[in-house]
Design a protein around this motif. Structure first.
Motif, PDB file in Angstrom:
ATOM      1  N   ARG A  78       0.827  -1.216   0.000  1.00  0.00           N
ATOM      2  CA  ARG A  78       0.000   0.000   0.000  1.00  0.00           C
ATOM      3  C   ARG A  78       0.856   1.259   0.000  1.00  0.00           C
ATOM      4  NH1 ARG A  78      -3.606  -0.097   4.854  1.00  0.00           N
ATOM      5  NH2 ARG A  78      -3.522  -2.367   4.599  1.00  0.00           N
ATOM      6  N   SER A 105      -1.180  -4.563 -10.558  1.00  0.00           N
ATOM      7  CA  SER A 105      -1.719  -3.619  -9.574  1.00  0.00           C
ATOM      8  C   SER A 105      -0.865  -2.367  -9.422  1.00  0.00           C
ATOM      9  CB  SER A 105      -1.841  -4.311  -8.210  1.00  0.00           C
ATOM     10  OG  SER A 105      -2.672  -5.450  -8.289  1.00  0.00           O
ATOM     11  N   LYS A 143      -7.354   1.389   4.235  1.00  0.00           N
ATOM     12  CA  LYS A 143      -7.388   1.247   2.792  1.00  0.00           C
ATOM     13  C   LYS A 143      -8.615   0.468   2.333  1.00  0.00           C
ATOM     14  CE  LYS A 143      -3.727   3.098   0.770  1.00  0.00           C
ATOM     15  NZ  LYS A 143      -3.889   4.145  -0.248  1.00  0.00           N
ATOM     16  N   ARG A 145      -9.860  -0.930  -1.643  1.00  0.00           N
ATOM     17  CA  ARG A 145      -9.184  -1.800  -2.612  1.00  0.00           C
ATOM     18  C   ARG A 145      -7.947  -1.120  -3.182  1.00  0.00           C
ATOM     19  NH1 ARG A 145     -12.281  -4.681  -7.658  1.00  0.00           N
ATOM     20  NH2 ARG A 145     -10.537  -4.817  -9.112  1.00  0.00           N
ATOM     21  N   TYR A 146      -6.800  -1.755  -3.087  1.00  0.00           N
ATOM     22  CA  TYR A 146      -5.581  -1.213  -3.686  1.00  0.00           C
ATOM     23  C   TYR A 146      -4.813  -2.254  -4.497  1.00  0.00           C
ATOM     24  CZ  TYR A 146      -3.113  -3.133   0.461  1.00  0.00           C
ATOM     25  OH  TYR A 146      -2.612  -3.950   1.458  1.00  0.00           O
TER      26      TYR A 146
END
Length: 297
Positions: A78, A105, A143, A145-146
């Motif tokens: 993250r 991602s 957080k 969705r990352y």
């Protein structure tokens, strides 16, 4: 539990991450870093003067390497985006089973492996786990969705889209090779009881994300109607795809818990008789993941 971990549990986030840096002196952590660097023909001793400690990295290249387990890599990933916002080039060494998922991602990173050498000069190096300390993170970051799961999978039909039952993913046992495996793990009947209680009597289909289930567990799969996804889980891209198709995931503290929460699937994390700063919570709501709740069992 050391002072840094206690500080992270108590909400003293900046102090906690500063103290967490003391782990780098532990022999097993130093040995792991040495192995990573040797895979690129370098030694930790050669690279130590380049360790990033919060200097301005703008227009410079920083090599970020993994440390410890898959769950930590998912949790700490993250912090790659706020690092990128400092206008630096990130050269990321990801564990093999995470590489394709991270590439999808965090496309802003360049990815390194022994057969994919870097093409730029490295000015700094950092463990992935050191990023929050040197980025100056001072508070919990809940957080959403990352991490982006693949939308398609060659074995997608393992989940029946025609069945309107709620899909519940299960994982109950940690990697048997880890020191904390026993203290993290529960048995299959216990997690099934937790899942049925959580679902409140709704019609549910249970899916196992447990790698290498035992013969006894496979017999219980047949008895309780649990679908075994293990044959389709070659890496974490596979796991992320199937987790994203669950209505709920119920799991012990393992990489599956971090991944399910990081892709935004509602996740219940079952902690055994141990406190864990990564799953610090307020009345059961995770301080780090918007989609995770925590229960002590």
């Amino acid at each position: 539990m050391d002072w840094g971990e206690q500080a992270l549990l108590d909400g003293r986030v900046h102090e906690g991450f500063q103290a967490y840096e003391e782990r780098l002196a532990a022999p097993e952590i130093a040995d792991h870093a040495e192995q990573v660097f040797r895979s690129f023909g370098m030694s930790a001793q050669q690279l130590e003067p380049f360790r990033w400690r919060g200097q301005n990295p703008a227009r410079k290249a920083i090599l970020v390497y993994p440390e410890q387990g898959y769950g930590d890599a998912i949790f700490f990933s993250r912090f790659l985006l706020p690092l990128k916002q400092k206008k630096c080039t990130i050269l990321l060494k990801a564990q093999d089973r995470l590489e394709s998922l991270f590439e999808a991602s965090f496309a802003f990173c360049d990815y390194l492996s022994p057969d994919r050498p870097h093409q730029v000069d490295i000015q700094y190096i950092s463990s992935l786990l050191s990023l929050p300390c040197h980025l100056g993170v001072k508070k919990y970051d809940r957080k959403g969705r990352y991490i982006n799961p693949p939308q398609h999978h060659p074995r997608a039909a393992l989940i029946d889209d025609g069945d309107d039952a709620r899909r519940v993913g299960l994982c109950w046992r940690s990697n048997v090779g880890t020191e904390l495996a026993h203290s993290k793990s529960i048995d299959l009947p216990t997690i099934l009881d937790e899942a049925r209680r959580a679902e409140g009597g709704e019609r549910s289909a249970f899916y196992s994300f447990q790698l290498q289930p035992t013969g006894q567990e496979r017999e219980l799969f047949a008895t309780h109607g649990v679908h075994d996804l293990a044959p389709a889980l070659d890496d974490f891209s596979d796991t992320a795809h199937f987790l994203s198709r669950m209505d709920r995931v119920i799991t012990i503290d393992t990489a599956v818990a971090h991944l399910a929460a990081a892709i935004g699937t509602p996740t219940t994390v079952l902690l055994t008789n141990r406190r864990e700063w990564r799953w610090a919570h307020d009345d059961g709501h995770s301080r780090w993941y918007r989609h995770a709740t925590v229960r002590q069992v």
